[in-house]
Motif scaffolding. Structure first.
Motif, PDB file in Angstrom:
ATOM      1  N   UNK B  36       0.855  -1.179   0.000  1.00  0.00           N
ATOM      2  CA  UNK B  36       0.000   0.000   0.000  1.00  0.00           C
ATOM      3  C   UNK B  36       0.895   1.235   0.000  1.00  0.00           C
ATOM      4  N   UNK B  37       0.367   2.329  -0.549  1.00  0.00           N
ATOM      5  CA  UNK B  37       1.098   3.589  -0.562  1.00  0.00           C
ATOM      6  C   UNK B  37       0.241   4.660   0.103  1.00  0.00           C
ATOM      7  N   UNK B  38       0.887   5.496   0.889  1.00  0.00           N
ATOM      8  CA  UNK B  38       0.193   6.590   1.572  1.00  0.00           C
ATOM      9  C   UNK B  38       0.858   7.905   1.184  1.00  0.00           C
ATOM     10  N   UNK B  39       0.130   8.728   0.427  1.00  0.00           N
ATOM     11  CA  UNK B  39       0.611  10.060   0.071  1.00  0.00           C
ATOM     12  C   UNK B  39       0.305  11.008   1.224  1.00  0.00           C
ATOM     13  N   UNK B  40       1.043  12.091   1.333  1.00  0.00           N
ATOM     14  CA  UNK B  40       0.864  13.011   2.470  1.00  0.00           C
ATOM     15  C   UNK B  40      -0.587  13.439   2.654  1.00  0.00           C
ATOM     16  N   UNK B  41      -1.077  13.282   3.865  1.00  0.00           N
ATOM     17  CA  UNK B  41      -2.425  13.725   4.208  1.00  0.00           C
ATOM     18  C   UNK B  41      -3.538  12.838   3.693  1.00  0.00           C
ATOM     19  N   UNK B  83       6.901  12.189  -8.134  1.00  0.00           N
ATOM     20  CA  UNK B  83       5.530  11.903  -7.698  1.00  0.00           C
ATOM     21  C   UNK B  83       5.409  10.585  -6.931  1.00  0.00           C
ATOM     22  N   UNK B  84       6.443   9.766  -6.908  1.00  0.00           N
ATOM     23  CA  UNK B  84       6.428   8.521  -6.133  1.00  0.00           C
ATOM     24  C   UNK B  84       6.763   8.759  -4.661  1.00  0.00           C
ATOM     25  N   UNK B  85       7.129   9.967  -4.304  1.00  0.00           N
ATOM     26  CA  UNK B  85       7.450  10.277  -2.914  1.00  0.00           C
ATOM     27  C   UNK B  85       6.223  10.035  -2.042  1.00  0.00           C
ATOM     28  N   UNK B  86       6.364   9.162  -1.066  1.00  0.00           N
ATOM     29  CA  UNK B  86       5.231   8.737  -0.242  1.00  0.00           C
ATOM     30  C   UNK B  86       5.759   7.767   0.812  1.00  0.00           C
ATOM     31  N   UNK B 112       9.523   5.535   4.313  1.00  0.00           N
ATOM     32  CA  UNK B 112       9.343   6.847   3.700  1.00  0.00           C
ATOM     33  C   UNK B 112      10.291   6.956   2.511  1.00  0.00           C
ATOM     34  N   UNK B 113       9.718   7.236   1.347  1.00  0.00           N
ATOM     35  CA  UNK B 113      10.512   7.424   0.136  1.00  0.00           C
ATOM     36  C   UNK B 113      10.433   8.892  -0.289  1.00  0.00           C
ATOM     37  N   UNK B 114      11.584   9.497  -0.498  1.00  0.00           N
ATOM     38  CA  UNK B 114      11.659  10.856  -1.037  1.00  0.00           C
ATOM     39  C   UNK B 114      12.472  10.802  -2.314  1.00  0.00           C
TER      40      UNK B 114
END
Lengths: 114, 117
Positions: B36-41, B83-86, B112-114
């Motif tokens: 699963x991926x979680x984007x900010x907020x 855009x993959x930062x999440x 956390x990926x930046x």
């Protein structure tokens, strides 16, 4: 948009209080799950309901309770709140195959206990 | 009990770099495996899944293969974008033999990926 809705989006309350978080699953989904996400505990499973019945229980405190209503929406009740209960609470829903089904998550309710 | 161990983060990469996030799980029962991926907020979004050994899940350039022999489900992408930062979560479901509708998911601690331009 996952199709799972949660209200409220934010909740700020004081220690000792009681709150209710609400979740509406995706249309047709019978299972509802509650998760707690906090900095120190990560993402933890709390409880699952399937078609109105409790089906699986995780690390849910006795001060917390949940139920699923005939229309399949679910509520998570948190009582005697403590500072450590501050967290993001997610609801998810899935079809009838349980863990083999994808769980779709709602946007979460952020609870802040002051 | 059930557990999932993820590679410690945070992970910082330049755009177009290769990504691997390691994930291993305990091999009790017959788990389905998820990323699963979680984007900010935001809440968690399913990225990909695999339901049996040797299955490969893929989506948006991400891939993961269910390796029963190494109890692993590593996430890979050949060329990451900003855009993959999440935050990425590996998860396992529990499906008892012959059981249905039990839906507990156990997650790793998240990575956390930046991605920088």
């Amino acid at each position: 948009d996952s199709g799972v809705t949660q209200t409220p989006k934010h909740l700020i309350t004081a220690t000792g209080q009681r709150v209710t978080l609400r979740c509406s699953p995706r249309s047709g989904d019978l299972s509802v799950y509650w998760y707690q996400q906090s900095l120190d505990q990560g993402l933890q499973f709390l409880i699952q309901y399937y078609n109105g019945e409790e089906r699986a229980k995780g690390n849910i405190l006795e001060r917390f309770s949940a139920q699923q209503f005939p229309d399949l929406h679910s509520e998570l009740n948190l009582s005697s709140l403590e500072l450590g209960d501050s967290a993001l609470y997610f609801c998810a829903s899935s079809g009838p195959r349980g863990a083999a089904d994808t769980q779709y998550f709602g946007p979460g309710t952020r609870l802040t206990v002051l | 009990g059930d557990s999932v161990t993820q590679m410690e983060g945070p992970v910082t990469l330049s755009e177009e770099a290769f990504l691997t996030i390691n994930c291993t799980y305990t091999a009790t029962g017959y788990p389905s495996l998820f990323w699963y991926v979680q984007y900010p907020g935001e809440g968690l979004q399913l990225l990909l899944k695999a339901t049996k050994a040797d299955d490969k899940g893929s989506n948006k350039g991400f891939e993961a293969t269910y390796r029963k022999e190494t109890t692993s489900f590593h996430l890979e992408k050949g060329s990451v974008q900003v855009s993959d930062s999440a935050v990425y979560f590996c998860g396992r479901g529990f499906l008892p033999a012959g059981g249905t509708s039990y839906g507990k998911l156990t997650f790793g601690q998240g990575t956390i990926l930046t991605v920088h331009p």
